[in-house]
Design a protein around this motif. Structure first.
Motif, short mmCIF file in Angstrom:
data_model
loop_
_atom_site.label_atom_id
_atom_site.label_comp_id
_atom_site.label_asym_id
_atom_site.label_seq_id
_atom_site.Cartn_x
_atom_site.Cartn_y
_atom_site.Cartn_z
N GLY A 139 41.88 52.45 34.40
CA GLY A 139 42.25 51.06 34.11
C GLY A 139 42.15 50.16 35.32
N VAL A 140 42.54 50.66 36.49
CA VAL A 140 42.48 49.85 37.71
C VAL A 140 41.04 49.51 38.07
CG1 VAL A 140 42.79 49.97 40.21
CG2 VAL A 140 44.68 50.55 38.71
N VAL A 141 40.16 50.49 38.02
CA VAL A 141 38.74 50.24 38.34
C VAL A 141 38.13 49.30 37.30
CG1 VAL A 141 36.47 51.29 38.64
CG2 VAL A 141 38.51 52.45 39.52
N PHE A 142 38.49 49.50 36.04
CA PHE A 142 38.04 48.64 34.95
C PHE A 142 38.41 47.18 35.24
CE2 PHE A 142 39.14 46.66 30.80
CZ PHE A 142 37.90 46.71 30.18
N ALA A 143 39.67 46.96 35.61
CA ALA A 143 40.15 45.60 35.89
C ALA A 143 39.51 45.04 37.16
CB ALA A 143 41.67 45.60 36.03
N ALA A 144 39.35 45.90 38.18
CA ALA A 144 38.77 45.45 39.45
C ALA A 144 37.32 45.01 39.26
CB ALA A 144 38.84 46.58 40.48
N ASN A 145 36.58 45.69 38.43
CA ASN A 145 35.19 45.32 38.16
C ASN A 145 35.09 43.99 37.42
OD1 ASN A 145 34.12 47.58 39.40
ND2 ASN A 145 33.95 48.77 37.52
N ILE A 146 36.03 43.72 36.53
CA ILE A 146 36.02 42.47 35.78
C ILE A 146 36.23 41.27 36.69
CG2 ILE A 146 37.28 41.12 34.04
CD1 ILE A 146 37.74 43.70 32.51
N VAL A 147 37.18 41.39 37.63
CA VAL A 147 37.50 40.24 38.50
C VAL A 147 36.73 40.30 39.82
CG1 VAL A 147 39.79 40.00 37.49
CG2 VAL A 147 39.51 41.43 39.51
N GLY A 148 35.90 41.33 40.01
CA GLY A 148 35.11 41.42 41.23
C GLY A 148 35.93 41.79 42.45
N TYR A 149 36.94 42.64 42.27
CA TYR A 149 37.84 43.02 43.36
C TYR A 149 37.38 44.35 43.94
CZ TYR A 149 42.26 44.27 45.69
OH TYR A 149 43.22 44.63 46.61
N ASP A 150 37.19 44.40 45.26
CA ASP A 150 36.73 45.61 45.93
C ASP A 150 37.94 46.41 46.41
OD1 ASP A 150 35.05 47.48 47.00
OD2 ASP A 150 34.80 46.42 48.90
N LEU A 151 38.09 47.62 45.89
CA LEU A 151 39.25 48.45 46.24
C LEU A 151 39.03 49.11 47.60
CD1 LEU A 151 39.83 50.19 42.78
CD2 LEU A 151 41.21 48.36 43.79
N SER A 152 39.93 48.84 48.54
CA SER A 152 39.86 49.46 49.86
C SER A 152 40.50 50.85 49.82
CB SER A 152 40.59 48.59 50.88
OG SER A 152 41.98 48.52 50.56
N ILE A 153 40.33 51.60 50.90
CA ILE A 153 40.94 52.93 50.99
C ILE A 153 42.46 52.81 50.91
CG2 ILE A 153 41.28 54.96 52.44
CD1 ILE A 153 38.49 54.75 51.30
N GLY A 154 43.01 51.83 51.62
CA GLY A 154 44.47 51.62 51.58
C GLY A 154 44.95 51.29 50.18
N ALA A 155 44.18 50.45 49.47
CA ALA A 155 44.56 50.08 48.11
C ALA A 155 44.50 51.29 47.19
CB ALA A 155 43.63 48.99 47.59
N ILE A 156 43.51 52.16 47.39
CA ILE A 156 43.38 53.37 46.55
C ILE A 156 44.56 54.31 46.76
CG2 ILE A 156 42.02 55.48 46.24
CD1 ILE A 156 39.52 53.78 46.71
N VAL A 157 44.95 54.49 48.04
CA VAL A 157 46.11 55.34 48.34
C VAL A 157 47.37 54.78 47.69
CG1 VAL A 157 47.62 56.19 50.17
CG2 VAL A 157 45.13 56.22 50.49
N ALA A 158 47.54 53.47 47.80
CA ALA A 158 48.72 52.82 47.20
C ALA A 158 48.71 52.96 45.68
CB ALA A 158 48.75 51.34 47.59
N ILE A 159 47.51 52.87 45.10
CA ILE A 159 47.40 53.00 43.63
C ILE A 159 47.75 54.43 43.20
CG2 ILE A 159 45.72 53.08 41.73
CD1 ILE A 159 44.28 50.74 43.25
N ILE A 160 47.32 55.43 43.97
CA ILE A 160 47.64 56.82 43.63
C ILE A 160 49.16 57.04 43.66
CG2 ILE A 160 47.45 59.22 44.40
CD1 ILE A 160 44.62 58.51 45.41
#
Length: 421
Positions: free
Chosen positions: A315-336
């Protein structure tokens, strides 16, 4: 008619439920929305499962507590909860990785007219306080599983202390109460066996109405989202779970064959709690001891959310692709981290998937309105996420049971060695 009924009873549960599922798909595709007339058949099945699940949880845990000691239960809990946390974290990461490879959401636009009303996520203190019921009858009526587990454990310990009391009348009462609980547990399982004979009809009703209303065309605009969800669950269930089983020397193919009824039921009903009676039955079939299965599976049905973890990652990647948001390594760790806590912390809360997804989206700085885009296919993804949740519950129970049996054997060897010396 009697011969036909005997023939039906002689068929395996998985073959009967598979036929009901396939017929449901065919009916749904042929008759479309008109197939919703069969929805009550599915409602009856779900209601029957919900009817039996609460007494089954209450009685089996009380009996299980009396067949174990507090030290054993503490050791089992100390093993199963880390398993829940670790496997859920892995599922969130897996959902992110699979979604990054498939890139769901590309080409879709943020809905401008979607108004999402999201309940506030409960705090940790609130969740812990809600485990202790203010009104036990209200908890039983509401089907509050964690409260019912808490109630069953303390009642089980109370009966155990009565049975081991030095006072003869107290000992007699405790033994009588345990026999009543064991008898009630057996009655629950007999009722469950009757419900399972109706299961294929209920599955037909659920599947026909779902396919008829949603249609296969609902997959077209969100095909990548659904595909990433199914692929993530398939990898988690058949690769990661298989590796865990191999590590603990549990026969993989035999285990999945033994639990296929629970997996199929979870997929069709999209309800971990509704599937629980069949989950417990399959655990016994897979050779998991009663004291482990009856204690861990009711908790797992509420707390363990491997499928939800994959849901949040995709869901996070789905939403990020829609709004054009690039997930950083820090953001990925926080999401996990957030996804793991959200999956476990909101379990059992009404609208848990919506609340959990909103928590993760907020952490990642993504608009929660995007949740509305997935509403059309939620019924299809919820099925496979629930199947993953229930499979994860059984895998965890099998691993803990294997560990417990090894502990018992090593203890016996130590005692024998001491005796021989």
């Amino acid at each position: 008619m009697y011969k036909l009924w005997k023939w039906y009873l002689g068929k395996s549960f998985i073959s009967k439920i598979s036929v009901g599922f396939l017929l449901g798909i065919i009916v749904g595709l042929i008759f479309g929305q008109s197939a919703s007339v069969l929805a009550p058949l599915g409602d009856v099945f779900l209601n029957l499962l919900k009817m039996i699940v609460i007494p089954l949880i209450l009685l089996t845990i009380i009996v299980s507590v009396n067949n174990a000691n507090p030290k054993e239960l503490g050791r089992i809990g100390g093993k199963i909860f880390p398993y829940y946390i670790i496997t859920t974290a892995i599922s969130v990461f897996l959902g992110l990785v699979i979604a990054k490879m498939i890139n769901p959401g590309s080409g879709l636009e943020l809905p401008t007219s979607t108004n999402m009303e999201v309940s506030e996520a409960p705090s940790l203190i609130d969740v812990l306080l809600q485990i202790i019921p203010a009104n036990i009858f209200q908890s039983l009526a509401d089907g509050d599983v964690l409260s019912i587990v808490f109630l069953a454990v303390i009642v089980g310990f109370a009966i155990s202390f009565m049975r081991n009391s030095t006072e003869s009348h107290m000992n007699e009462w405790g033994s009588l109460l345990l026999k009543l609980m064991e008898g009630g547990s057996e009655v629950s399982f007999r009722i469950l066996n009757g419900i399972l004979q109706y299961a294929p009809v209920g599955v037909l009703g659920i599947t026909a109405s779902t396919i008829g209303n949603q249609g296969l065309h609902t997959l077209q605009s969100l095909a990548k989202y659904v595909g990433a969800s199914y692929l993530g669950v398939a990898i988690h269930m058949f690769i990661i779970f298989s590796i865990l089983l191999l590590i603990f020397k549990v026969p993989v193919l035999k285990f999945f064959r033994d639990i296929r009824e629970a997996m199929m039921t979870a997929f069709v009903t999209a309800s971990s709690l509704g599937t629980l009676p069949i989950t417990i039955k399959n655990a016994h079939k897979a050779g998991i001891s009663d004291r482990v299965a009856n204690f861990t599976l009711p908790i797992g049905a509420t707390v363990n959310m491997n499928g939800s973890g994959i849901h949040f990652g995709v869901g996070v990647v789905f939403a990020a692709n829609i709004v054009g948001y690039d997930l950083s390594i820090g953001a990925i760790v926080a999401i996990i981290l957030t996804g793991t806590l959200a999956a476990v912390g909101t379990a059992g809360v009404p609208g848990a998937g919506l609340i959990g997804m909103s928590i993760v989206f907020t952490q990642a700085g993504l608009p929660i309105e995007i949740v509305g885009l997935t509403a059309g296919v939620n019924v299809l993804t919820d099925m496979v996420f629930t199947c993953c949740n229930v499979t994860g519950d059984l895998i965890g129970a099998a691993i803990v049971d294997k560990s417990e049996k090894k502990h018992i054997m090593s203890t016996k060897d130590a005692i024998n060695e001491t005796t021989s010396n």
